[in-house]
Motif scaffolding. Structure first.
Motif, PDB file in Angstrom:
ATOM      1  N   VAL A  35       0.849  -1.191   0.000  1.00  0.00           N
ATOM      2  CA  VAL A  35       0.000   0.000   0.000  1.00  0.00           C
ATOM      3  C   VAL A  35       0.881   1.236   0.000  1.00  0.00           C
ATOM      4  N   ASN A  36       0.489   2.195  -0.800  1.00  0.00           N
ATOM      5  CA  ASN A  36       1.151   3.496  -0.771  1.00  0.00           C
ATOM      6  C   ASN A  36       0.158   4.502  -0.206  1.00  0.00           C
ATOM      7  N   ARG A  37       0.294   4.760   1.077  1.00  0.00           N
ATOM      8  CA  ARG A  37      -0.711   5.579   1.764  1.00  0.00           C
ATOM      9  C   ARG A  37      -0.774   7.010   1.254  1.00  0.00           C
ATOM     10  N   SER A  38       0.353   7.525   0.808  1.00  0.00           N
ATOM     11  CA  SER A  38       0.344   8.936   0.405  1.00  0.00           C
ATOM     12  C   SER A  38      -0.517   9.172  -0.832  1.00  0.00           C
ATOM     13  N   CYS A  39      -0.745   8.111  -1.620  1.00  0.00           N
ATOM     14  CA  CYS A  39      -1.559   8.296  -2.835  1.00  0.00           C
ATOM     15  C   CYS A  39      -2.814   7.437  -2.805  1.00  0.00           C
ATOM     16  N   GLY A  40      -2.778   6.372  -1.974  1.00  0.00           N
ATOM     17  CA  GLY A  40      -3.915   5.461  -1.916  1.00  0.00           C
ATOM     18  C   GLY A  40      -3.787   4.293  -2.874  1.00  0.00           C
ATOM     19  N   ASP A  41      -2.587   4.076  -3.427  1.00  0.00           N
ATOM     20  CA  ASP A  41      -2.378   2.952  -4.344  1.00  0.00           C
ATOM     21  C   ASP A  41      -2.313   1.645  -3.559  1.00  0.00           C
ATOM     22  N   GLU A  42      -2.927   0.606  -4.135  1.00  0.00           N
ATOM     23  CA  GLU A  42      -2.859  -0.727  -3.531  1.00  0.00           C
ATOM     24  C   GLU A  42      -2.437  -1.709  -4.606  1.00  0.00           C
ATOM     25  N   GLY A  63      -5.115   2.050  -8.288  1.00  0.00           N
ATOM     26  CA  GLY A  63      -4.304   3.196  -7.929  1.00  0.00           C
ATOM     27  C   GLY A  63      -4.190   4.147  -9.097  1.00  0.00           C
ATOM     28  N   CYS A  64      -3.270   5.062  -8.981  1.00  0.00           N
ATOM     29  CA  CYS A  64      -3.103   6.079 -10.013  1.00  0.00           C
ATOM     30  C   CYS A  64      -2.458   5.470 -11.249  1.00  0.00           C
ATOM     31  N   SER A  65      -2.405   6.244 -12.319  1.00  0.00           N
ATOM     32  CA  SER A  65      -1.875   5.704 -13.566  1.00  0.00           C
ATOM     33  C   SER A  65      -0.397   5.338 -13.457  1.00  0.00           C
ATOM     34  N   ILE A  66       0.364   6.072 -12.649  1.00  0.00           N
ATOM     35  CA  ILE A  66       1.786   5.767 -12.503  1.00  0.00           C
ATOM     36  C   ILE A  66       1.968   4.412 -11.814  1.00  0.00           C
ATOM     37  N   SER A  67       1.238   4.179 -10.750  1.00  0.00           N
ATOM     38  CA  SER A  67       1.404   2.905 -10.032  1.00  0.00           C
ATOM     39  C   SER A  67       0.917   1.740 -10.883  1.00  0.00           C
ATOM     40  N   THR A  68      -0.176   1.939 -11.600  1.00  0.00           N
ATOM     41  CA  THR A  68      -0.710   0.865 -12.450  1.00  0.00           C
ATOM     42  C   THR A  68       0.242   0.555 -13.604  1.00  0.00           C
ATOM     43  N   VAL A 123       6.576  12.894  -4.715  1.00  0.00           N
ATOM     44  CA  VAL A 123       5.324  12.261  -4.287  1.00  0.00           C
ATOM     45  C   VAL A 123       5.007  11.049  -5.159  1.00  0.00           C
ATOM     46  N   ARG A 124       5.413  11.124  -6.428  1.00  0.00           N
ATOM     47  CA  ARG A 124       5.102  10.054  -7.373  1.00  0.00           C
ATOM     48  C   ARG A 124       6.081   8.895  -7.295  1.00  0.00           C
ATOM     49  N   VAL A 125       7.225   9.129  -6.681  1.00  0.00           N
ATOM     50  CA  VAL A 125       8.241   8.069  -6.587  1.00  0.00           C
ATOM     51  C   VAL A 125       7.661   6.841  -5.887  1.00  0.00           C
ATOM     52  N   LYS A 126       6.888   7.089  -4.829  1.00  0.00           N
ATOM     53  CA  LYS A 126       6.283   5.976  -4.092  1.00  0.00           C
ATOM     54  C   LYS A 126       5.265   5.235  -4.946  1.00  0.00           C
ATOM     55  N   CYS A 127       4.590   5.948  -5.837  1.00  0.00           N
ATOM     56  CA  CYS A 127       3.627   5.308  -6.738  1.00  0.00           C
ATOM     57  C   CYS A 127       4.363   4.349  -7.676  1.00  0.00           C
ATOM     58  N   ALA A 128       5.487   4.807  -8.201  1.00  0.00           N
ATOM     59  CA  ALA A 128       6.230   4.015  -9.185  1.00  0.00           C
ATOM     60  C   ALA A 128       6.957   2.834  -8.552  1.00  0.00           C
TER      61      ALA A 128
HETATM   62 ZN    ZN Z   1      -0.104   6.823  -6.930  1.00  0.00          ZN
END
Ligand code: ZN
Length: 145
Positions: A35-42, A63-68, A123-128
Motif C-alpha cells: 500500500v502506498n498511503r500517500s496516494c492510496g495505491d494498492e 491506484g493512479c496511472s503511474i502505479s498501475t 510524491v510520485r516516486v512511491k507510486c512508481a
Molecule cells: Zn499513486
C-alpha cells in the motif's frame, strides 16, 4: 517537450489503461500486498517460482496511472527471470527513480525508462516503486519456501 518524453507518456498511458498480467493464479506460492498511503495505491503480487525462475506472476490492485503502469511494466519485465536477475532489476529500477542513478536497461526492458521522469516528483516516486517493493518482499518469501 522532447520526442522521447512524448513516447514515454504514451507508454505510461498504454500500460495504465491496459495493464498486463492481471487476474489470479490458481495456486500462487506467495501473495504479497503493498500500500502506498500517500496516494492510496494498492497492489497485490502473486508469484510462482519454478527452479529459481519467476515462472508466473500476476499483479492486481488499484491506484493512479503511474502505479498501475509501473506494476504492469514490472510484471512484463520479470516473468521468466531468475530470482537473482529480478533482484538486480529491482535494484536498478529503484536506483534510477529513487537515487537518480544512470541505468542502462537491455533493449527488451528499455520501456522501463519511461518511468524515469517520475524522479522529478518525489510524491510520485512511491507510486512508481510500490509494485517493485512488493515484488521484492514476495521474492524474499518465495525463496524461503
Ligand atoms: Zn499513486
Amino acid at each position: 517537450m522532447s520526442l522521447s518524453e512524448d513516447l514515454y507518456k504514451e507508454l505510461i498511458i498504454e500500460h495504465s489503461q491496459n495493464p498486463g498480467h492481471r487476474g489470479h493464479l490458481e495456486h500462487p506460492q506467495v501473495v504479497e500486498e503493498g500500500v502506498n498511503r500517500s496516494c492510496g495505491d494498492e497492489v497485490s503480487v502473486e508469484l510462482i517460482l519454478t527452479d529459481g525462475v519467476v515462472s508466473d506472476i500476476r499483479v492486481n490492485g488499484r491506484g493512479c496511472s503511474i502505479s498501475t503502469a509501473s506494476a504492469s511494466m514490472m510484471a512484463d519485465s520479470v516473468e521468466g527471470m531468475t530470482v537473482e536477475q529480478a533482484e538486480d532489476l529491482i535494484d536498478n529500477f529503484k536506483g534510477m527513480i529513487v537515487d537518480n542513478r544512470e541505468v542502462a536497461f537491455p533493449d527488451e526492458l528499455e520501456d522501463l525508462e519511461a518511468l524515469k521522469g517520475v524522479q522529478k516528483y518525489p510524491v510520485r516516486v512511491k507510486c512508481a516503486t510500490l509494485s517493485w517493493n512488493t515484488l521484492e518482499q514476495a521474492l524474499q518469501k518465495a525463496v524461503k519456501l
